[in-house]
Design an enzyme around this catalytic site. Structure first.
Site, PDB file in Angstrom:
ATOM      1  N   LEU A   1      -4.555   9.367   7.866  1.00 47.89           N
ATOM      2  CA  LEU A   1      -5.928   9.039   8.058  1.00 47.89           C
ATOM      3  C   LEU A   1      -5.932   7.392   7.628  1.00 47.89           C
ATOM      4  CD1 LEU A   1      -8.143  11.746   6.584  1.00 47.89           C
ATOM      5  CD2 LEU A   1      -8.180  11.273   9.140  1.00 47.89           C
TER       6      LEU A   1
ATOM      7  N   ASN B   1      -5.380   7.241  -6.008  1.00 47.87           N
ATOM      8  CA  ASN B   1      -6.026   8.753  -6.143  1.00 47.87           C
ATOM      9  C   ASN B   1      -5.027   9.882  -6.342  1.00 47.87           C
ATOM     10  OD1 ASN B   1      -3.987   8.131  -4.005  1.00 47.87           O
ATOM     11  ND2 ASN B   1      -5.107   9.388  -2.298  1.00 47.87           N
TER      12      ASN B   1
ATOM     13  N   HIS C   1     -10.504   1.359   2.347  1.00 41.64           N
ATOM     14  CA  HIS C   1     -10.467   2.562   3.171  1.00 41.64           C
ATOM     15  C   HIS C   1     -11.485   2.275   3.984  1.00 41.64           C
ATOM     16  CE1 HIS C   1      -8.624   6.529   4.688  1.00 41.64           C
ATOM     17  NE2 HIS C   1      -9.664   6.315   5.358  1.00 41.64           N
TER      18      HIS C   1
ATOM     19  N   ASP D   1       1.462   2.900   3.537  1.00 45.08           N
ATOM     20  CA  ASP D   1       0.442   3.938   3.295  1.00 45.08           C
ATOM     21  C   ASP D   1       1.427   5.050   3.362  1.00 45.08           C
ATOM     22  OD1 ASP D   1      -1.705   5.229   2.648  1.00 45.08           O
ATOM     23  OD2 ASP D   1      -2.276   5.565   4.927  1.00 45.08           O
TER      24      ASP D   1
ATOM     25  N   ARG E   1       2.246   9.561  -6.180  1.00 46.64           N
ATOM     26  CA  ARG E   1       1.820  10.801  -6.660  1.00 46.64           C
ATOM     27  C   ARG E   1       2.307  10.368  -8.134  1.00 46.64           C
ATOM     28  NH1 ARG E   1      -1.387  10.894  -2.486  1.00 46.64           N
ATOM     29  NH2 ARG E   1      -0.300  11.859  -0.491  1.00 46.64           N
TER      30      ARG E   1
ATOM     31  N   HIS F   1      -4.883  -0.293   6.194  1.00 45.40           N
ATOM     32  CA  HIS F   1      -4.059   0.504   7.249  1.00 45.40           C
ATOM     33  C   HIS F   1      -4.902   0.307   8.335  1.00 45.40           C
ATOM     34  CE1 HIS F   1      -6.755   3.179   5.231  1.00 45.40           C
ATOM     35  NE2 HIS F   1      -5.884   3.723   4.294  1.00 45.40           N
TER      36      HIS F   1
ATOM     37  N   LYS G   1      -9.456  -0.146  -5.523  1.00 45.00           N
ATOM     38  CA  LYS G   1      -9.565   0.395  -4.356  1.00 45.00           C
ATOM     39  C   LYS G   1     -11.005   1.271  -4.028  1.00 45.00           C
ATOM     40  CE  LYS G   1      -7.898   2.334  -0.389  1.00 45.00           C
ATOM     41  NZ  LYS G   1      -6.525   3.162  -0.147  1.00 45.00           N
TER      42      LYS G   1
ATOM     43  N   HIS H   1       1.449   5.237  -1.657  1.00 39.32           N
ATOM     44  CA  HIS H   1       0.931   6.526  -2.615  1.00 39.32           C
ATOM     45  C   HIS H   1       2.470   7.219  -3.296  1.00 39.32           C
ATOM     46  CE1 HIS H   1      -3.233   6.725  -0.918  1.00 39.32           C
ATOM     47  NE2 HIS H   1      -2.431   6.389   0.161  1.00 39.32           N
TER      48      HIS H   1
ATOM     49  N   HIS I   1       0.887  -1.319  -0.045  1.00 42.31           N
ATOM     50  CA  HIS I   1       0.057  -0.101   0.059  1.00 42.31           C
ATOM     51  C   HIS I   1       0.899   1.142   0.131  1.00 42.31           C
ATOM     52  CE1 HIS I   1      -3.627   2.213   1.631  1.00 42.31           C
ATOM     53  NE2 HIS I   1      -3.012   2.919   1.247  1.00 42.31           N
TER      54      HIS I   1
ATOM     55  N   HIS J   1       3.076  14.423   0.951  1.00 42.25           N
ATOM     56  CA  HIS J   1       2.609  15.793   0.989  1.00 42.25           C
ATOM     57  C   HIS J   1       3.687  16.981   1.087  1.00 42.25           C
ATOM     58  CE1 HIS J   1      -1.685  14.721   0.831  1.00 42.25           C
ATOM     59  NE2 HIS J   1      -1.474  13.907   1.805  1.00 42.25           N
TER      60      HIS J   1
ATOM     61  N   ALA K   1      -3.474  15.027   5.327  1.00 39.56           N
ATOM     62  CA  ALA K   1      -3.311  13.784   5.880  1.00 39.56           C
ATOM     63  C   ALA K   1      -2.275  12.928   5.279  1.00 39.56           C
ATOM     64  CB  ALA K   1      -4.475  13.019   6.060  1.00 39.56           C
TER      65      ALA K   1
HETATM   66  O1  DOR Z   1      -3.287   9.736   5.509  1.00 40.07           O
HETATM   67  C1  DOR Z   1      -3.640   9.387   4.504  1.00 40.07           C
HETATM   68  N1  DOR Z   1      -3.061   9.807   3.324  1.00 40.07           N
HETATM   69  N2  DOR Z   1      -4.685   8.393   4.415  1.00 40.07           N
HETATM   70  C2  DOR Z   1      -5.178   8.304   3.176  1.00 40.07           C
HETATM   71  O2  DOR Z   1      -6.216   7.455   3.311  1.00 40.07           O
HETATM   72  C3  DOR Z   1      -4.888   8.905   1.896  1.00 40.07           C
HETATM   73  C4  DOR Z   1      -3.386   9.617   2.056  1.00 40.07           C
HETATM   74  C5  DOR Z   1      -3.095  10.338   0.786  1.00 40.07           C
HETATM   75  O3  DOR Z   1      -3.331  10.136  -0.206  1.00 40.07           O
HETATM   76  O4  DOR Z   1      -2.566  11.438   1.294  1.00 40.07           O
HETATM   77 ZN    ZN Z   2      -3.420   4.893   1.380  1.00 41.24          ZN
END
Ligand code: DOR
Ligand code: ZN
Length: 343
Positions: A219, A41, A136, A247, A17, A174, A99, A15, A13, A251, A263
């Protein structure tokens, strides 16, 4: 020097980007993990096999020379997803799951699912084509306390999904609570869960005690100590239903250190090391390889990796910031000591 040799692990799992952020963050994951389940996402979300193919090519371009890494793609489930797309995804070589984001639950989840009953025909199709559903697991109701959202999601929605689709392979992503651990343990072998490093190492005090710490905000949000202990017990139990999913969710630093911060914890720079630290806390380093390198591959019915990685018991300091060009991202545990090092 104490060392730990593991079969090369995978991250089930993550991200990564796109664009410049992708180029900045991907090398951290590719040097640790052989494969990773890539979250869809983006803005706009990756909803079709054709879009996943384009995104996959972008990821492949960002792998540094000489590193061997395979992105495992996922599609973002929406009320508008067609059964034909589910069939295409199941037949594709590179898409491995769908997802499910409840609409409004987290970053870029606006296009997610508002009413789970409405997508029952899609869940039936996923069950029929035997493609996993990654969830999620949080309700989004304003009247539900943020610390209860995972538990309530299981009670109100997930238990029914698992009852109604007993052959659907499902990963509760998560997990953060003792209730989620119990739910996964009690469910059939088709139901599994990923666990992040931050939920194994931190409880909710880490966000709020002694000052507000945006880099510990993700999150589902960190929970009480009793929940952290339940997660640690599950992760180190040797139960193949629980496997590694960082996860890692980068950011830009200025978007986290602000009045309404995003988050996500960017754990990729030391992901495996942080899991080793958590497992060592409870004397369970011998359980790390199953969790990190075997159980996820078995669940996804992919071959286990053949190479190895070596961790050494060695203190080093997490950088304050990870940068390249205009991109600046603060890693989880920035400036703090890390006690294991990947060689
Ligand atoms: O903290 C998180 N960030 N939880 C998520 O489910 C998405 C993720 C994000 O894409 O930033
Ligand atoms: Zn995630």
């Amino acid at each position: 020097m104490k060392t730990l040799t593991l079969t090369r692990p995978d991250d089930w799992h993550i991200h990564v980007r796109n664009g410049d952020v992708l180029k900045t963050v991907l090398p951290y994951t590719a040097r640790q993990f052989a494969r990773a389940i890539i979250m869809p996402n983006l803005k706009p979300p990756v909803t079709t096999v054709a879009q996943a193919s384009v995104y996959r090519d972008e990821i492949l371009q960002a792998i540094p020379e000489g590193m061997d890494f395979t992105p495992l793609m996922t599609l973002y489930l929406t009320a508008a997803t067609s059964e034909a797309e589910i069939k295409l995804a199941a037949e594709s070589e590179f898409v491995h799951a769908f997802k499910l984001y409840p609409a409004g639950a987290t970053t870029n989840s606006d296009a997610g699912v508002g009413n789970i009953q409405q997508i029952y025909p899609l869940l039936a199709a996923m069950q029929r084509y035997d493609i996993p559903l990654l969830v999620h697991g949080e309700v989004t109701d304003d009247d539900c306390d943020i610390f209860d959202r995972e538990r309530v999601f299981i009670e109100r929605h997930l238990q029914a999904v698992v009852n109604d689709f007993p052959d659907l392979r499902l990963v509760l992503e998560h997990v953060t609570t003792a209730e989620a651990v119990q739910f996964v343990e009690a469910a059939s072998a088709k139901v599994a869960a990923t666990i992040t490093p931050q939920h194994l190492l931190l409880n909710r005090n880490a966000i709020l005690a002694g000052g507000i710490r945006p880099h510990h905000y993700c999150l589902p949000v960190l929970k009480r100590e009793q929940h952290r202990l339940a997660l640690l017990k599950a992760a180190t139990s040797g139960n193949p239903k629980f496997f590694l999913g960082t996860d890692s969710a980068p950011h830009l630093t200025h978007l986290k250190e602000t009045s309404c911060g995003c988050a996500g914890c960017f754990s990729a720079p030391a992901a495996l090391e942080l899991y080793a630290e958590a497992f060592e806390q409870v004397g369970a380093l011998d359980k790390l390889e199953g969790f990190a390198s075997f159980f996820g591959a078995d669940f996804y019915r992919l071959p286990r990796n053949s190479g190895q990685v070596v961790l050494e018991k060695q203190q080093w300091q997490m950088p304050e910031i990870c940068t390249s060009g205009d991109v600046a991202i603060t890693p989880l545990f920035a400036g703090k000591d890390v006690t294991w090092k990947l060689l």
